[in-house]
Design a protein around this motif. Structure first.
Motif: not given
Ligand code: ADP
Length: 498
Positions: A116-122, A168-178, A191-196
């Motif tokens: 949940r903390t990561e989603v908020a961070y993302a 960080f399956p969500s935050a690394m995506v948004t830290r770049k794409s945002a 995304p990483a193969e473990q967490t698409p």
């Protein structure tokens, strides 16, 4: 451990519009051209959650073409219009926070509270960069020529690629794409193969928020597809920038590939964070900080304390308190109430931690607490003492819930040991002495300092490292720099009319 029935019920709490099992290319949900797929596995139960397409060079090329076609219109939107879409995306992610966090626990294993903390961070990156893009100002520079004016404007770099890790399956995506999307770039993300699944869910929300087709695509593949997708993204002349978070080894490889067409890169790579406790530290503060930055995400973060250096005078007290705190950590499935430490991401991750601990014990370290592998991919939170610089756990990221402790005598010695690494991402030190705060902070060769804290990630501050930990910064008011180019205009013909 949870029973399969309860597990299936958990998957069912994620609506089908967010549990996406196809890649998202040019605004379409697609399978691989040859229909191949790979399993996404729950690290806690080792059950398959979903099968996701194995894309290759052809599908990646189409994603790049779609990004290229979408670029002129997207960059022509006003920053205010793009900001409105990103704010909508942040709101949608906030509304669906529970489902995004559930997906993350399923594919990554971290405890629900951390997810949940990561989603908020993302989603904070969507909010932050929606505002930052509106402030992309330029400059008017005093001209040395009376008949000319000099202007500097900032433009999006164009089509970009993002490659992200699993921790960080969500935050690394948004830290770049945002930031990319906010300033008018388009992006193809792998995304990483473990967490698409988290990345695909964000793509679904982006579409719902009004991000036009082609502006943000997600190409999936397994570990053997990654080099193929990466080769296309770094050799396709339409792609002008790569943002990567992952290992230093892969980062160097991608940087070499990008060099062929002088593609811009920003790299957030491995760390080897020192955590220094000085005699004058506040013990409670130091132990709280150590627990957060060593055991969060089971120690699987690039800013996890990798080497704990503790001064002689405070050593016994610190170790006693830390041992007590570590002994009380609850290990288990991320959905279980009260769990603080989940499983490691996969079997190689557990094997690596075992190898590091084995190597340290052979070279003279001792276990104070911890019992090795518990079951499956769960590893017992551990403390090792008498860890020396030649041990693997001092030189490489252990990426597991193992605190490696060494004793030191003087401030100079601590700084020397802390800097004796090719890495330079985050460093932590605990002190109540003002002079020492500045001396040590200025001497540490790191991009990020945690002083009397183990929690440093926020969208408002620049995240990134020096030395082999990377290039560029993500987040903060500096975070648009890596996604924009400066354009200098010399405007002549201003001589007075005759
Ligand atoms: P980690 O050790 O954390 O898994 P990696 O650097 O191996 O870090 O992986 C980070 C990301 O880089 C993942 O998305 C992975 O699939 C991708 N990756 C790994 N190897 C390559 C490669 N040769 N080319 C492009 N991407 C790669």
């Amino acid at each position: 451990m949870r029973s399969p029935t309860r597990y299936r019920r958990r998957v069912a709490t994620v609506s089908s519009d967010l549990l996406r099992t196809q890649a998202y290319v040019g605004g379409q949900w697609i399978d691989a051209d040859d229909g191949r797929s790979f399993p996404v596995v729950n690290p806690s139960t080792r059950e398959t959650i979903a099968d996701v397409p194995r894309l290759g060079a052809a599908e990646t090329r189409r994603a790049v073409e779609a990004a290229d076609q979408a670029l002129p219109a997207w960059r022509a939107w006003s920053a205010k219009e793009r900001a409105a879409v990103l704010r909508r995306l942040a709101s949608l992610a906030a509304e669906r926070e529970g489902e995004l966090a559930t997906l993350m626990v399923l594919e990554q294993g971290k405890p629900m509270a951390e997810a949940r903390t990561e989603v908020a961070y993302a989603l904070s990156f969507y909010e932050w960069f929606a505002e930052e893009a509106k402030r992309l100002d330029g400059a008017i520079v005093p001209s040395p020529w009376p008949d000319k004016r000099i202007l500097v404007t900032r433009e999006p770099v164009g089509v970009t690629a993002g490659i992200t890790p699993w921790n960080f399956p969500s935050a690394m995506v948004t830290r770049k794409s945002a930031p990319a999307l906010a300033v008018g770039c388009t992006m193809v993300l792998k995304p990483a193969e473990q967490t698409p699944l988290s990345a695909l869910a964000l793509a679904a929300l982006a579409a719902e928020a009004g991000v036009p087709p082609g502006v943000f695509s997600v190409v999936t593949g397994d570990a053997t597809d990654a080099p193929v997708i990466g080769a296309e993204l770094t050799s396709n002349p339409r792609v002008r920038k790569l943002g990567f978070t992952g290992s230093t080894e892969v980062g160097k490889l991608l940087m070499r590939q990008c060099a062929e067409q002088v593609m811009k890169v920003s790299l957030e790579l491995g760390g080897n964070a020192p955590f220094i406790v000085f005699d004058d530290a506040d013990l409670e503060v130091a132990v709280t900080a150590a627990m957060v930055c060593k055991f969060r995400n089971s120690g699987q973060t690039c800013i996890s304390a990798n080497r704990m250096l503790v001064q002689e005078g405070i050593y016994d007290d610190f170790l006693a308190r830390l041992t007590d705190a570590v002994g009380r950590l609850e290990v288990g499935d991320g959905f279980a109430e009260g769990v603080q430490v989940g499983p490691l991401i996969d079997e190689p991750a557990v094997t690596k931690v075992e190898a590091h601990v084995g190597d340290a014990l052979e070279l003279g370290a001792e276990v104070v607490t911890g019992n090795g592998r518990i079951d499956g991919q769960f590893y017992s939170p551990s403390i090792l003492v008498d860890v020396t610089p030649e041990m693997r756990m001092s030189r490489e990221e252990t990426f597991g819930p193992v605190a490696a402790i060494a004793r030191f005598a003087t401030e100079d010695e601590a700084v020397r040991i802390a800097n004796a690494t090719p890495y330079g991402l985050a460093a932590y030190y605990m002190t109540t002495d003002l002079g020492r705060t500045w001396r040590v902070g200025e001497a540490l060769e790191y991009g990020i300092l945690g002083v009397n804290t183990g929690l440093i990630s926020t969208e408002v501050a620049p995240f990134g490292g020096v030395k082999e930990s990377g290039i560029g910064r993500e987040g903060s008011s500096y975070g648009t720099d890596d996604w924009t180019e400066l354009k200098y205009w010399a405007v002549g013909g201003l001589a007075p009319a005759h």
